[in-house]
Design a protein around this motif. Structure first.
Motif, short mmCIF file in Angstrom:
data_model
loop_
_atom_site.label_atom_id
_atom_site.label_comp_id
_atom_site.label_asym_id
_atom_site.label_seq_id
_atom_site.Cartn_x
_atom_site.Cartn_y
_atom_site.Cartn_z
N GLU A 42 0.83 -1.20 0.00
CA GLU A 42 0.00 0.00 0.00
C GLU A 42 0.87 1.26 0.00
OE1 GLU A 42 -3.46 2.01 2.75
OE2 GLU A 42 -3.25 -0.16 2.76
N LEU A 43 1.95 1.22 0.75
CA LEU A 43 2.86 2.36 0.81
C LEU A 43 3.52 2.60 -0.55
CD1 LEU A 43 4.24 4.55 2.42
CD2 LEU A 43 5.90 2.85 3.19
N LYS A 44 3.95 1.53 -1.20
CA LYS A 44 4.57 1.66 -2.52
C LYS A 44 3.60 2.30 -3.50
CE LYS A 44 6.74 -0.99 -6.20
NZ LYS A 44 7.17 -2.31 -6.66
N ASN A 45 2.36 1.84 -3.52
CA ASN A 45 1.36 2.41 -4.42
C ASN A 45 1.12 3.88 -4.11
OD1 ASN A 45 1.02 -0.05 -5.71
ND2 ASN A 45 -0.68 -0.66 -4.40
N PRO A 70 7.36 -2.33 9.13
CA PRO A 70 6.40 -1.25 9.36
C PRO A 70 5.53 -1.43 10.59
CG PRO A 70 6.01 -2.31 7.23
CD PRO A 70 7.17 -3.00 7.87
N VAL A 71 5.23 -2.67 10.95
CA VAL A 71 4.40 -2.90 12.14
C VAL A 71 5.15 -2.42 13.39
CG1 VAL A 71 3.31 -4.68 13.55
CG2 VAL A 71 3.13 -4.78 11.07
N LYS A 72 6.48 -2.54 13.38
CA LYS A 72 7.29 -2.04 14.49
C LYS A 72 7.70 -0.59 14.27
CE LYS A 72 9.05 -6.45 16.03
NZ LYS A 72 10.24 -7.26 16.32
N GLY A 73 7.28 0.01 13.15
CA GLY A 73 7.55 1.42 12.91
C GLY A 73 8.87 1.71 12.23
N ILE A 74 9.48 0.72 11.58
CA ILE A 74 10.77 0.91 10.91
C ILE A 74 10.57 0.77 9.40
CG2 ILE A 74 13.13 0.06 10.67
CD1 ILE A 74 12.76 -1.11 13.54
N SER A 99 3.59 10.41 2.19
CA SER A 99 2.94 9.14 1.86
C SER A 99 3.02 8.17 3.04
CB SER A 99 3.58 8.50 0.63
OG SER A 99 3.40 9.31 -0.51
N ILE A 100 4.18 8.11 3.68
CA ILE A 100 4.35 7.23 4.85
C ILE A 100 3.39 7.67 5.95
CG2 ILE A 100 5.94 6.58 6.71
CD1 ILE A 100 8.20 6.69 4.59
N LYS A 101 3.31 8.96 6.17
CA LYS A 101 2.41 9.48 7.22
C LYS A 101 0.95 9.13 6.91
CE LYS A 101 1.10 13.70 9.62
NZ LYS A 101 1.27 15.15 9.71
N LYS A 102 0.56 9.31 5.65
CA LYS A 102 -0.82 9.03 5.25
C LYS A 102 -1.17 7.55 5.43
CE LYS A 102 -3.97 9.49 1.33
NZ LYS A 102 -4.12 9.94 -0.05
N VAL A 103 -0.30 6.67 4.95
CA VAL A 103 -0.56 5.23 5.03
C VAL A 103 -0.51 4.76 6.48
CG1 VAL A 103 0.34 2.95 4.42
CG2 VAL A 103 0.19 4.73 2.68
N THR A 110 2.18 3.39 14.09
CA THR A 110 2.99 4.54 14.48
C THR A 110 4.39 4.40 13.92
OG1 THR A 110 1.73 4.70 16.53
CG2 THR A 110 3.83 5.88 16.44
N ILE A 111 4.79 5.38 13.12
CA ILE A 111 6.13 5.39 12.54
C ILE A 111 6.73 6.76 12.82
CG2 ILE A 111 7.48 5.20 10.43
CD1 ILE A 111 5.20 3.47 9.28
N SER A 112 7.82 6.78 13.58
CA SER A 112 8.46 8.06 13.89
C SER A 112 9.49 8.39 12.81
CB SER A 112 9.13 8.01 15.26
OG SER A 112 10.21 7.12 15.24
N LYS A 113 9.76 9.69 12.64
CA LYS A 113 10.70 10.13 11.61
C LYS A 113 12.09 9.55 11.80
CE LYS A 113 8.83 14.35 9.75
NZ LYS A 113 9.14 15.72 9.35
#
Length: 123
Positions: A42-45, A70-74, A99-103, A110-113
């Protein structure tokens, strides 16, 4: 001497076997792996759609590699596009971050910068 080696071996094996009692625990990561794959897909798209909408780059000339957990936020993202396209790397990086923020918001992840690595390349 041989007696000492045999006794030492028996003691060592006994120590190792003490921790091996009980039933083995099987962890099921199949669901996490499936979630990772869906999220990365989904992120790639989303990245491709975002870049093609905001730039003149054709979706066929964009190469994206995604990795991490991604589940661990990396997340690790590598985006490549032709050299002759007049697009600033900073713009591409911002589009990828958005895009990462939106997905991640859509998928409740939760994905931190600090855990995002983005690499931009021109070929």
């Amino acid at each position: 001497m041989l007696k000492k080696a045999i006794i030492s071996g028996i003691v060592l094996i006994s120590i190792l076997l003490v921790g091996c009692n009980g039933e083995p625990e099987v962890l099921d990561d199949s669901k996490n792996g499936e979630n990772d794959t869906n999220l990365l897909s989904e992120l790639k798209n989303e990245i491709i759609v975002s870049i093609t909408k905001q730039t003149e780059i054709d979706s066929e000339s964009i190469a994206i590699m995604l990795g991490g957990n991604p589940v661990k936020g990396i997340i690790d993202v590598s985006v490549s596009f032709p050299k002759d396209v007049k697009v600033d790397d900073t713009m591409i990086q911002q589009l990828v971050e958005d895009s990462i923020k939106k997905v991640s918001e859509t998928e409740n992840v939760t994905i931190s910068k600090e855990d995002i690595a983005i690499k931009i390349e021109k070929y």
